[in-house]
Design a protein around this motif. Structure first.
Motif, mmCIF file in Angstrom:
data_model
loop_
_atom_site.group_PDB
_atom_site.id
_atom_site.type_symbol
_atom_site.label_atom_id
_atom_site.label_comp_id
_atom_site.label_asym_id
_atom_site.label_seq_id
_atom_site.Cartn_x
_atom_site.Cartn_y
_atom_site.Cartn_z
ATOM 1 N N UNK A 90 1.052 -1.250 0.087
ATOM 2 C CA UNK A 90 0.126 -0.122 -0.137
ATOM 3 C C UNK A 90 0.876 1.264 0.039
ATOM 4 N N UNK A 91 1.901 1.183 0.607
ATOM 5 C CA UNK A 91 2.817 2.462 1.069
ATOM 6 C C UNK A 91 3.464 2.793 -0.328
ATOM 7 N N UNK A 92 3.979 1.741 -1.131
ATOM 8 C CA UNK A 92 4.658 1.827 -2.462
ATOM 9 C C UNK A 92 3.891 2.515 -3.470
ATOM 10 N N UNK A 93 2.198 2.162 -3.396
ATOM 11 C CA UNK A 93 1.368 2.580 -4.429
ATOM 12 C C UNK A 93 1.074 4.156 -4.087
ATOM 13 N N UNK A 94 0.820 4.397 -2.803
ATOM 14 C CA UNK A 94 0.810 5.746 -2.392
ATOM 15 C C UNK A 94 1.770 6.647 -2.748
ATOM 16 N N UNK A 95 3.110 6.322 -2.553
ATOM 17 C CA UNK A 95 3.969 7.287 -2.725
ATOM 18 C C UNK A 95 4.653 7.226 -4.107
ATOM 19 N N UNK A 96 4.450 6.274 -5.015
ATOM 20 C CA UNK A 96 4.579 6.162 -6.357
ATOM 21 C C UNK A 96 3.602 7.201 -7.186
ATOM 22 N N UNK A 97 2.248 6.854 -6.788
ATOM 23 C CA UNK A 97 1.294 7.381 -7.745
ATOM 24 C C UNK A 97 0.500 8.556 -7.131
ATOM 25 N N UNK A 98 0.526 8.812 -5.754
ATOM 26 C CA UNK A 98 -0.091 9.702 -5.047
ATOM 27 C C UNK A 98 0.781 10.959 -4.650
ATOM 28 N N UNK A 99 1.928 10.847 -4.930
ATOM 29 C CA UNK A 99 2.867 11.922 -4.588
ATOM 30 C C UNK A 99 3.870 12.125 -5.680
ATOM 31 N N UNK A 100 4.473 13.441 -5.554
ATOM 32 C CA UNK A 100 5.524 13.775 -6.579
ATOM 33 C C UNK A 100 6.984 13.091 -6.740
ATOM 34 N N UNK A 101 7.076 11.843 -5.767
ATOM 35 C CA UNK A 101 8.282 11.312 -5.709
ATOM 36 C C UNK A 101 8.471 10.354 -6.942
ATOM 37 N N UNK A 102 7.260 9.565 -7.531
ATOM 38 C CA UNK A 102 7.336 9.025 -8.688
ATOM 39 C C UNK A 102 8.213 7.633 -8.410
ATOM 40 N N UNK A 103 9.232 7.226 -9.045
ATOM 41 C CA UNK A 103 9.977 5.868 -8.912
ATOM 42 C C UNK A 103 10.738 5.976 -7.658
ATOM 43 N N UNK A 104 11.078 7.181 -7.149
ATOM 44 C CA UNK A 104 11.785 7.263 -5.922
ATOM 45 C C UNK A 104 11.229 6.966 -4.601
ATOM 46 N N UNK A 105 9.789 6.929 -4.712
ATOM 47 C CA UNK A 105 8.769 6.405 -3.822
ATOM 48 C C UNK A 105 9.022 4.911 -3.444
ATOM 49 N N UNK A 106 9.139 4.316 -4.295
ATOM 50 C CA UNK A 106 9.503 2.970 -4.390
ATOM 51 C C UNK A 106 10.613 2.415 -3.445
ATOM 52 N N UNK A 107 11.715 3.097 -3.711
ATOM 53 C CA UNK A 107 12.852 3.086 -2.537
ATOM 54 C C UNK A 107 12.516 3.520 -1.254
ATOM 55 N N UNK A 108 11.783 4.643 -1.309
ATOM 56 C CA UNK A 108 11.551 5.006 0.003
ATOM 57 C C UNK A 108 10.631 4.383 0.923
ATOM 58 N N UNK A 109 9.640 3.548 0.374
ATOM 59 C CA UNK A 109 8.738 2.794 0.805
ATOM 60 C C UNK A 109 9.522 1.657 1.286
ATOM 61 N N UNK A 110 10.645 0.999 0.410
ATOM 62 C CA UNK A 110 11.288 -0.085 0.758
ATOM 63 C C UNK A 110 12.061 0.031 2.257
ATOM 64 N N UNK A 111 12.736 1.361 2.473
ATOM 65 C CA UNK A 111 13.365 1.861 3.539
ATOM 66 C C UNK A 111 12.617 1.701 4.948
ATOM 67 N N UNK A 112 11.375 2.457 4.585
ATOM 68 C CA UNK A 112 10.422 2.582 5.747
ATOM 69 C C UNK A 112 9.735 1.129 6.068
ATOM 70 N N UNK A 113 9.705 0.196 5.057
ATOM 71 C CA UNK A 113 9.472 -0.952 5.559
ATOM 72 C C UNK A 113 10.211 -1.983 6.242
ATOM 73 N N UNK A 114 11.489 -1.695 5.866
ATOM 74 C CA UNK A 114 12.515 -2.552 6.621
ATOM 75 C C UNK A 114 12.870 -2.025 7.977
ATOM 76 N N UNK A 115 12.495 -0.694 8.229
ATOM 77 C CA UNK A 115 12.511 -0.225 9.536
ATOM 78 C C UNK A 115 11.532 -0.622 10.238
ATOM 79 N N UNK A 116 10.365 -0.613 9.781
ATOM 80 C CA UNK A 116 9.244 -1.037 10.494
ATOM 81 C C UNK A 116 9.188 -2.520 11.058
#
Length: 362
Positions: A90-116
């Motif tokens: 869910x976080x990957x979809x939101x960051x990639x398609x619902x923000x201006x991050x684009x493909x960088x949102x996928x990397x950020x989502x991965x980082x956040x998921x690992x920390x969780x």
């Protein structure tokens, strides 16, 4: 003592994470130096910079997972892994398609998921009663075991890096393929690799546990069971690929030329998956037995002195091109698997003893 070793391993992981982070931060000039285009270098660097927070969490996560696996904690581990997985989608979809991050949102989502995942597992380990005897909380004593862990970590890291030598040829081959065919083959190779990676990690943990308890015969038995299991799993994957290659290709494209080209590569894909599965288990045995230095020399010799020369000779001298590169990879895999198997059969299996000052003697 297990908790002390966990903390020492985490410290070593953070050390390696810092080194990797520095390399990732300067990815753009490195890629440009390697004659990559400026646009691709810039975009790749941006993506990796958003992954830098995740590399620290990933190192900690792997150590906590080994800590739990060594105590046969499986079901809680699976349950605590589902929450980050669902959140990641869910976080990957939101960051990639619902923000201006684009493909960088996928990397950020991965980082956040690992920390969780790290936070959830740390809370579980810290408060679960089943770890009262193995986890006493944070301790300064762990710093005295950092060098011991580092002596194991360095050859282990070198072994893993060198064992991925065949992936360089793999990437070269992908670059020469049509996009759809490359996606299909790389996806199937990745799926098969995940089976091997998971079972190899479990084998490493089980072998080290048995050797630590002085049960060399049970350690050998664990290796035998894992090899038989991975052969069965690999055989199922190979049957699905061999008899259903047209169906798999049809999921990606209806172009007859792509389907035909994929079919011509299926045999090489099957051979690669089979021997990569074998070496994955044997590499896990080497890690669990403390033979990382031997595996490192084997990986260095098989891929860079056997696989790569054969690949270059067939691809560029005899004009087999992509198939020549892949045949070289297969030759390296066969040599690697064979030598690793000989080591496990001929090398003397010894219990991992603990010296009087409570330091593991590897």
């Amino acid at each position: 003592m297990l908790g002390i070793y966990l903390q020492a391993s985490c410290i070593v992981s953070l050390f390696f994470s810092i080194i990797i982070s520095i390399l990732w931060w300067f990815t753009e000039p490195v890629l440009i130096f390697l004659h990559q285009t400026h646009d691709i270098s810039k975009e790749a660097a941006l993506y990796l910079r958003y992954l830098i927070p995740g590399i620290f969490a990933y190192g900690l996560l792997q150590n906590i997972l080994r800590f739990l696996q060594m105590q046969s904690v499986v079901l809680p581990l699976v349950g605590l892994s589902l929450v980050p997985l669902l959140l990641h989608c869910g976080l990957t979809y939101v960051l990639v398609y619902c923000t201006t991050l684009g493909y960088k949102g996928a990397a950020l989502a991965t980082s956040l998921t690992f920390w969780l995942a790290v936070i959830m597992l740390f809370i579980y380990v810290n408060f679960a009663k089943r770890f009262e005897d193995t986890w006493k909380g944070l301790s300064k004593e762990s710093f005295s075991y950092v060098f011991t862990n580092l002596k194991l970590a360095l050859p282990s890291a070198a072994m893993v890096v060198l064992s991925t030598g065949h992936l360089r040829s793999w990437c070269c081959w992908l670059a020469s393929c049509q996009i759809l065919k490359a996606q299909l083959l790389s996806l199937q190779f990745a799926i098969a690799y995940m089976f091997t990676y998971g079972l190899g990690a479990a084998t490493s943990t089980r072998v080290s546990n048995e050797l630590g308890a002085g049960n060399t015969n049970k350690a050998k038995q664990a290796m035998g069971v894992s090899l038989k299991l991975i052969i069965v799993l690999a055989s199922l994957v190979l049957l699905a690929l061999g008899f259903g290659h047209d169906i798999w290709a049809g999921f990606f494209s209806g172009n007859p030329s792509i389907i035909k080209a994929y079919a011509s590569m299926t045999i090489l894909l099957c051979i690669s998956i089979f021997f990569d599965s074998i070496q994955g288990i044997l590499s896990g045995v080497c890690r669990g037995s403390g033979w990382q230095h031997l595996a490192m020399y084997i990986n260095l010799g098989t891929f860079y002195m056997i696989g790569m020369p054969i690949a270059c000779l067939l691809a560029f001298k005899f004009h087999f091109y992509a198939k020549g590169l892949w045949i070289g990879v297969v030759c390296g895999l066969i040599a690697q698997s064979s030598l690793l198997f000989l080591i496990t059969k001929l090398h003397q299996w010894e219990a991992l003893e603990v010296s009087p000052n409570n330091r593991a003697d590897f």
